[in-house]
Design a protein around this motif. Structure first.
Motif, PDB file in Angstrom:
ATOM      1  N   LYS A  71       3.795   7.874  -0.452  1.00  9.84           N
ATOM      2  CA  LYS A  71       2.357   8.072  -0.722  1.00  9.84           C
ATOM      3  C   LYS A  71       1.630   6.744  -0.578  1.00  9.84           C
ATOM      4  CE  LYS A  71       2.187   9.727  -4.831  1.00  9.84           C
ATOM      5  NZ  LYS A  71       2.233  10.357  -6.100  1.00  9.84           N
ATOM      6  N   VAL A  72       0.337   6.803  -0.351  1.00  8.41           N
ATOM      7  CA  VAL A  72      -0.458   5.578  -0.352  1.00  8.41           C
ATOM      8  C   VAL A  72      -0.714   5.206  -1.814  1.00  8.41           C
ATOM      9  CG1 VAL A  72      -2.690   4.563   0.247  1.00  8.41           C
ATOM     10  CG2 VAL A  72      -1.532   6.073   1.865  1.00  8.41           C
ATOM     11  N   LYS A  73      -0.449   3.932  -2.131  1.00  8.78           N
ATOM     12  CA  LYS A  73      -0.589   3.441  -3.506  1.00  8.78           C
ATOM     13  C   LYS A  73      -2.036   3.568  -3.974  1.00  8.78           C
ATOM     14  CE  LYS A  73       2.208  -0.196  -5.288  1.00  8.78           C
ATOM     15  NZ  LYS A  73       2.907  -1.383  -4.948  1.00  8.78           N
ATOM     16  N   GLN A  74      -2.198   4.088  -5.143  1.00 12.99           N
ATOM     17  CA  GLN A  74      -3.563   4.205  -5.669  1.00 12.99           C
ATOM     18  C   GLN A  74      -4.140   2.824  -5.908  1.00 12.99           C
ATOM     19  OE1 GLN A  74      -4.422   6.824  -8.858  1.00 12.99           O
ATOM     20  NE2 GLN A  74      -4.917   8.274  -7.221  1.00 12.99           N
ATOM     21  N   GLY A  75      -5.375   2.624  -5.542  1.00 12.92           N
ATOM     22  CA  GLY A  75      -6.055   1.354  -5.820  1.00 12.92           C
ATOM     23  C   GLY A  75      -5.605   0.203  -4.938  1.00 12.92           C
ATOM     24  N   THR A  76      -4.864   0.501  -3.845  1.00 11.36           N
ATOM     25  CA  THR A  76      -4.422  -0.596  -2.974  1.00 11.36           C
ATOM     26  C   THR A  76      -5.619  -1.331  -2.368  1.00 11.36           C
ATOM     27  OG1 THR A  76      -3.196  -1.201  -0.980  1.00 11.36           O
ATOM     28  CG2 THR A  76      -4.153   0.985  -0.991  1.00 11.36           C
ATOM     29  N   LYS A  77      -5.417  -2.640  -2.140  1.00 15.39           N
ATOM     30  CA  LYS A  77      -6.519  -3.427  -1.578  1.00 15.39           C
ATOM     31  C   LYS A  77      -6.496  -3.382  -0.055  1.00 15.39           C
ATOM     32  CE  LYS A  77      -7.726  -6.509  -5.278  1.00 15.39           C
ATOM     33  NZ  LYS A  77      -6.650  -6.557  -6.270  1.00 15.39           N
ATOM     34  N   LYS A  78      -5.495  -2.738   0.505  1.00 21.21           N
ATOM     35  CA  LYS A  78      -5.429  -2.681   1.967  1.00 21.21           C
ATOM     36  C   LYS A  78      -6.510  -1.737   2.490  1.00 21.21           C
ATOM     37  CE  LYS A  78      -2.462  -1.555   5.853  1.00 21.21           C
ATOM     38  NZ  LYS A  78      -2.517  -2.722   6.699  1.00 21.21           N
ATOM     39  N   LYS A  79      -7.309  -2.290   3.402  1.00 21.86           N
ATOM     40  CA  LYS A  79      -8.424  -1.495   3.942  1.00 21.86           C
ATOM     41  C   LYS A  79      -7.880  -0.363   4.815  1.00 21.86           C
ATOM     42  CE  LYS A  79     -12.494  -4.358   4.162  1.00 21.86           C
ATOM     43  NZ  LYS A  79     -12.504  -5.697   4.683  1.00 21.86           N
ATOM     44  N   GLY A  80      -8.414   0.811   4.652  1.00 20.05           N
ATOM     45  CA  GLY A  80      -8.063   1.952   5.504  1.00 20.05           C
ATOM     46  C   GLY A  80      -6.602   2.345   5.433  1.00 20.05           C
ATOM     47  N   ALA A  81      -5.934   2.075   4.285  1.00 17.84           N
ATOM     48  CA  ALA A  81      -4.507   2.408   4.173  1.00 17.84           C
ATOM     49  C   ALA A  81      -4.292   3.909   4.300  1.00 17.84           C
ATOM     50  CB  ALA A  81      -3.983   1.919   2.828  1.00 17.84           C
ATOM     51  N   THR A  82      -3.350   4.302   5.184  1.00 21.39           N
ATOM     52  CA  THR A  82      -3.033   5.729   5.327  1.00 21.39           C
ATOM     53  C   THR A  82      -1.520   5.904   5.342  1.00 21.39           C
ATOM     54  OG1 THR A  82      -3.102   5.472   7.708  1.00 21.39           O
ATOM     55  CG2 THR A  82      -5.080   6.412   6.685  1.00 21.39           C
ATOM     56  N   HIS A  83      -1.104   7.125   5.160  1.00 24.51           N
ATOM     57  CA  HIS A  83       0.318   7.462   5.214  1.00 24.51           C
ATOM     58  C   HIS A  83       0.835   7.159   6.630  1.00 24.51           C
ATOM     59  CE1 HIS A  83       3.807  10.029   5.743  1.00 24.51           C
ATOM     60  NE2 HIS A  83       3.912  10.053   4.425  1.00 24.51           N
TER      61      HIS A  83
ATOM     62  N   SER B 241      11.870  -4.422  -1.338  1.00 26.86           N
ATOM     63  CA  SER B 241      11.869  -3.029  -1.777  1.00 26.86           C
ATOM     64  C   SER B 241      11.683  -2.128  -0.556  1.00 26.86           C
ATOM     65  CB  SER B 241      10.724  -2.811  -2.760  1.00 26.86           C
ATOM     66  OG  SER B 241       9.528  -3.225  -2.118  1.00 26.86           O
ATOM     67  N   LEU B 242      12.017  -0.871  -0.724  1.00 31.77           N
ATOM     68  CA  LEU B 242      11.911   0.070   0.396  1.00 31.77           C
ATOM     69  C   LEU B 242      10.461   0.189   0.873  1.00 31.77           C
ATOM     70  CD1 LEU B 242      13.136   2.187   2.253  1.00 31.77           C
ATOM     71  CD2 LEU B 242      12.808   3.871   0.423  1.00 31.77           C
ATOM     72  N   ASN B 243       9.515   0.171  -0.069  1.00 30.63           N
ATOM     73  CA  ASN B 243       8.117   0.330   0.363  1.00 30.63           C
ATOM     74  C   ASN B 243       7.684  -0.800   1.305  1.00 30.63           C
ATOM     75  OD1 ASN B 243       8.083  -1.170  -2.247  1.00 30.63           O
ATOM     76  ND2 ASN B 243       5.938  -1.407  -1.696  1.00 30.63           N
TER      77      ASN B 243
ATOM     78  N   TYR C 288       0.798  -1.236   0.000  1.00 30.89           N
ATOM     79  CA  TYR C 288       0.000   0.000   0.000  1.00 30.89           C
ATOM     80  C   TYR C 288       0.829   1.283   0.000  1.00 30.89           C
ATOM     81  CZ  TYR C 288       0.787   0.543   5.065  1.00 30.89           C
ATOM     82  OH  TYR C 288       1.356   0.715   6.295  1.00 30.89           O
ATOM     83  N   ILE C 289       2.147   1.128  -0.053  1.00 30.57           N
ATOM     84  CA  ILE C 289       2.992   2.318  -0.020  1.00 30.57           C
ATOM     85  C   ILE C 289       3.734   2.467  -1.341  1.00 30.57           C
ATOM     86  CG2 ILE C 289       5.122   3.257   1.021  1.00 30.57           C
ATOM     87  CD1 ILE C 289       2.822   3.621   2.864  1.00 30.57           C
ATOM     88  N   GLU C 290       3.868   3.706  -1.750  1.00 27.12           N
ATOM     89  CA  GLU C 290       4.628   4.000  -2.966  1.00 27.12           C
ATOM     90  C   GLU C 290       5.701   5.016  -2.578  1.00 27.12           C
ATOM     91  OE1 GLU C 290       2.163   4.087  -6.720  1.00 27.12           O
ATOM     92  OE2 GLU C 290       2.659   6.193  -6.366  1.00 27.12           O
ATOM     93  N   VAL C 291       6.939   4.789  -2.987  1.00 26.86           N
ATOM     94  CA  VAL C 291       7.979   5.773  -2.641  1.00 26.86           C
ATOM     95  C   VAL C 291       8.573   6.375  -3.905  1.00 26.86           C
ATOM     96  CG1 VAL C 291       8.643   4.720  -0.440  1.00 26.86           C
ATOM     97  CG2 VAL C 291       9.787   3.993  -2.507  1.00 26.86           C
ATOM     98  N   GLN C 292       8.946   7.615  -3.772  1.00 23.95           N
ATOM     99  CA  GLN C 292       9.634   8.275  -4.892  1.00 23.95           C
ATOM    100  C   GLN C 292      10.883   8.931  -4.349  1.00 23.95           C
ATOM    101  OE1 GLN C 292       6.797  10.977  -6.563  1.00 23.95           O
ATOM    102  NE2 GLN C 292       6.037   9.428  -8.006  1.00 23.95           N
ATOM    103  N   PHE C 293      11.970   8.871  -5.115  1.00 23.79           N
ATOM    104  CA  PHE C 293      13.240   9.484  -4.690  1.00 23.79           C
ATOM    105  C   PHE C 293      13.409  10.829  -5.389  1.00 23.79           C
ATOM    106  CE2 PHE C 293      13.964   4.939  -4.076  1.00 23.79           C
ATOM    107  CZ  PHE C 293      14.488   4.939  -2.781  1.00 23.79           C
ATOM    108  N   HIS C 294      13.942  11.789  -4.634  1.00 23.84           N
ATOM    109  CA  HIS C 294      14.194  13.118  -5.228  1.00 23.84           C
ATOM    110  C   HIS C 294      15.609  13.527  -4.886  1.00 23.84           C
ATOM    111  CE1 HIS C 294       9.829  13.471  -5.652  1.00 23.84           C
ATOM    112  NE2 HIS C 294       9.789  12.970  -4.427  1.00 23.84           N
ATOM    113  N   ASP C 295      16.385  13.813  -5.929  1.00 24.02           N
ATOM    114  CA  ASP C 295      17.774  14.229  -5.709  1.00 24.02           C
ATOM    115  C   ASP C 295      17.809  15.745  -5.519  1.00 24.02           C
ATOM    116  OD1 ASP C 295      20.455  14.413  -5.590  1.00 24.02           O
ATOM    117  OD2 ASP C 295      20.826  14.031  -7.717  1.00 24.02           O
TER     118      ASP C 295
END
Ligand code: FAD
Length: 698
Positions: free
Chosen positions: A346-358, A439-441, A251-258
């Motif tokens: 961020k919370v992954k769009q369309g995740t099946k995890k109920k009540g997923a939050t940051h 993975s990090l997520n 349910y988590i999505e990570v993005q890296f920023h340099d």
């Protein structure tokens, strides 16, 4: 296997809601697979068994009901064994193992089992296996499963001992019997040849020799692949179809920023209140180099802050993960080059995890290194759901299967033994299963928040204005098969490293003034305790029990009391008692200057014991604080009952606190001529009235 060699044991259960019965049935079932025969009865069926004449080992599974009562089905049995006319060797012939069931939400946890256990001991019965106390509050299976797993070896040893007593020839039979029950052919072959050679060499040899041979054989066998380990399984687990948990949805999505930016301030990680960054002004090693544990005292300078505390309060230290472990983790994850990149979660769009939050403990923007250092408990013991998720990131088929086993129902006892009880962490797993590349997520989803650690203040702000002291043991995790390297506790290991330049030997007394030579700073926040404080009325007597680092808050109590006595010479002050214990007088007697408190009258009675010092005294010296407390039964009862005094216990939850409350129950029962249950009720009332106070940690 010859059927007359099938070993029998008596299996008794006393159940209220059926759990003890179900567990007994499981034991009965497994016994067959181990070549043993369980003669199972409900404890109430007293015409079907007779403990007075029982020669075989006895296994008891018993639950607890009401306010610490044995179940109804055990009433008659308990009444019978509690007959005070029974001689103290009544059950001297009996060997038993007991599994108690209870719920720690209730004050008298597992009291049904404890009552029976205690009485059997009083009547001379011997444990062939350590008592297990399972807690419904956290899941009975956490204790029940490993307890049953260990039972078989204990039973076999009990049978061997029994046979040893009966003589050499029967011993050889017992050995064959015991081993033919073993699933491992290697054991069987080795042992028969050893037994043969014993016969050939000497004819009849002493049982000690055979026992030693057996130990040697077991050692040889255990070094082979017949033993399970973190990475290796044996039948039946290795051959079972597995029931594994469902894959937890990501349910988590990570993005890296340099980008260049600032990491958040540590205070933003804490929601519990204001944090203070304070210098460490003194560090003293209270134990000698040869002590088993190393205890340190640290002094913090809080003069420039508004941080306030009372003796008895605790506070929290914000601590980072170990730098090397973070580096290692980055390396294994293949993310070393991105360590200083900022990560947005961020919370992954369309995740099946109920009540997923940051996740609350991950800042909106911080570097990858910051997250792994300050936010995630990378040392946490991985939960089964995490193992299940790791299966999907593992390429090697064998490793994949073992991870599946460890999170499966069939592998539950392997999980307990090789992961939970061995305190294995993610890094240990990644070393043991090198093809696993999460993975990090996944880490962010499964690793819990890195918690600040609590410490009890060991000073008084009246006695040492502007200072806050605390005492801790450096936690050590020795290397073991599941963990190839030894480690120190996250917080205590970090603190020890941080203050190394400041450290002074235990010879330096607490009161010696030292120059501050370092600017090491730590971040703390308050964790006040509402009840663990000195009695509001100074004329009320009180008793303090604080072995090991449990002495810590009482130093604060005594400093405070000393200052009050100096400042208020017209006040009336009650009697004070301190029970302290440690291993060795010359190695870990943390505060020898307790004598000063005694000399200046702040402390009325100081009772100290040393559990590992050998004594030349004719009468054995008491080892533990609870043993010493029993010696002062009359005084303790007087303070608690007649003078309405206070009783404080601080320190180790597992081994000490229960021993102390058991001693108090015995004292109350003896001094009031009441039965145990009555005494327990009085203790419960004292707790309720906040006159029996505990500050205990594991
Ligand atoms: P961690 O890395 O968190 O490891 C500790 C964990 O490992 C514990 O779960 C423990 O059961 C387990 N463990 C320990 N040794 C081993 C081992 N050899 N093998 C396997 N597992 C092991 N502590 C003090 O020393 N002094 C105090 O005054 C004090 N006051 C406290 C007050 C309160 C209110 C509370 C809740 C706790 C207090 N503690 C105190 C405990 C303290 O908060 C920490 O838990 C302790 O210092 C260990 O922290 P750590 O990060 O070094 O260890």
């Amino acid at each position: 296997m010859c059927c007359d060699l099938k070993r029998r044991f008596l299996l008794l259960y006393a159940t209220q809601k059926g759990q003890a019965k179900a567990i007994a049935e499981e034991i009965w079932h497994q016994a067959g697979a181990h070549g043993l025969e369980a003669d199972m009865h409900c404890m109430s069926e007293m015409d079907k068994y007779d403990l007075e004449t029982e020669k075989d080992p006895v296994v008891i599974v018993i639950s607890t009901t009401g306010t610490g009562d044995p179940p109804d089905t055990a009433r008659k049995f308990v009444k019978k064994i509690q007959d005070t006319t029974l001689p103290l060797d009544h059950f001297a012939h009996l060997q038993y193992g007991l599994l108690g069931l209870g719920d720690s939400e209730y004050t008298f946890f597992c009291n049904g089992g404890k009552t029976v256990d205690r009485r059997l001991q009083e009547l001379g019965a011997q444990h062939f296996y350590d008592t297990g106390l399972a807690d419904d509050c956290v899941g009975l299976e956490l204790v029940v499963d490993p307890w049953i797993d260990g039972l078989w070896l204990a039973l076999k040893e009990a049978f061997l001992l029994q046979k040893e007593k009966e003589g050499m020839s029967s011993l050889v039979n017992a050995v064959s019997s015991s081993l033919s029950a073993s699933p491992h052919v290697v054991h069987e072959l080795n042992l028969s040849s050893e037994v043969q050679s014993l016969k050939l060499e000497d004819g009849v040899r002493s049982s000690d020799v055979l026992t030693q041979k057996l130990v040697d054989i077991n050692l040889v066998a255990s070094t082979r692949d017949t033993e399970p380990s973190l990475v290796h399984s044996v039948p039946p687990v290795s051959q079972s179809a597995l029931n594994i948990p469902a894959l937890p949805p990501e349910y988590i999505e990570v993005q890296f920023h340099d980008t260049h930016s600032e990491n958040p301030h540590l205070s933003s990680l804490i929601s519990e209140g204001t944090t203070f960054e304070v210098p460490v002004t003194k560090a003293v090693q209270l134990t000698t180099e040869d002590a088993i544990k190393t205890a340190l005292l640290l002094e913090l300078d809080i003069a420039d802050t508004v941080f306030d505390y009372q003796p008895g309060d605790a506070f929290c230290v914000i601590c980072p993960n170990n730098v090397n472990e973070v580096e290692e983790l980055l390396h294994i994850l293949g993310l070393s080059e991105k360590a200083e990149y900022f990560v947005s979660v961020k919370v992954k769009q369309g995740t099946k995890k109920k009540g997923a939050t940051h996740p609350q403990h991950i800042p909106e923007r911080s570097t990858l290194k910051f997250i792994l250092t300050w936010c995630l408990e990378i040392r946490a013991v991985p939960k089964k759901a995490f193992l299940r998720a790791l299966v999907e990131c593992t390429s090697d088929v064998g490793e994949k299967r073992r991870l599946q086993e460890l999170c499966s129902r069939q592998g539950a006892s392997d999980y307990t033994r090789f992961i939970r009880d061995s305190n294995v962490c993610l890094l240990d797993l990644l070393h043991a299963f090198p093809s696993c590349k999460p993975s990090l997520n996944l880490l962010i989803e499964h690793l819990p928040k890195l918690q600040a650690r609590s410490y009890s203040a060991s000073s008084s702000n009246l006695y040492q204005p502007g200072k806050l002291c605390f005492v801790f043991n450096i936690v050590e995790f020795p290397a073991c098969p599941s963990r190839p390297v030894s480690r120190k506790g996250v917080c205590t290991g970090w603190l020890a490293e941080l203050v190394a330049p400041l450290l002074h030997s235990s010879k330096t007394t607490m009161d010696t003034k030292q120059e501050s030579t370092s600017i090491a700073k730590i971040s703390i926040f308050a964790h006040p305790n509402n009840t663990f404080h000195l009695p509001a009325d100074p004329s009320v007597p009180f008793i303090m029990v604080g072995p090991g680092t449990g002495i810590s808050p009482f130093i604060g109590f005594l400093q405070h009391r000393q200052k009050l006595r100096e400042e208020h010479t017209d006040w009336e002050f009650g009697e004070t008692w301190l029970f302290f214990g440690c291993r060795h007088q010359d190695r870990d007697y943390l505060f020898k200057q307790l004598r000063c408190f005694l000399d200046n009258g702040t402390l009325t009675h100081l009772k100290v014991c040393f559990s590992r010092d050998s004594s030349t005294a004719e009468v054995a010296q008491p080892k533990y604080v609870q043993d010493v407390i029993r010696l002062y039964a009359k005084e303790v009862a007087r303070v608690l009952l007649r003078e309405r005094g206070y009783f404080y216990v601080c320190g180790d939850k597992k081994h000490m606190a229960d021993g102390v409350s058991d001693a108090i129950v015995d004292i109350l029962s003896k001094e009031m001529e009441a039965d145990k249950l009555e005494a327990m009720k009085i203790l419960a009332m004292l707790r309720e009235a906040k006159r029996y106070l505990q500050d205990v940690w594991s």
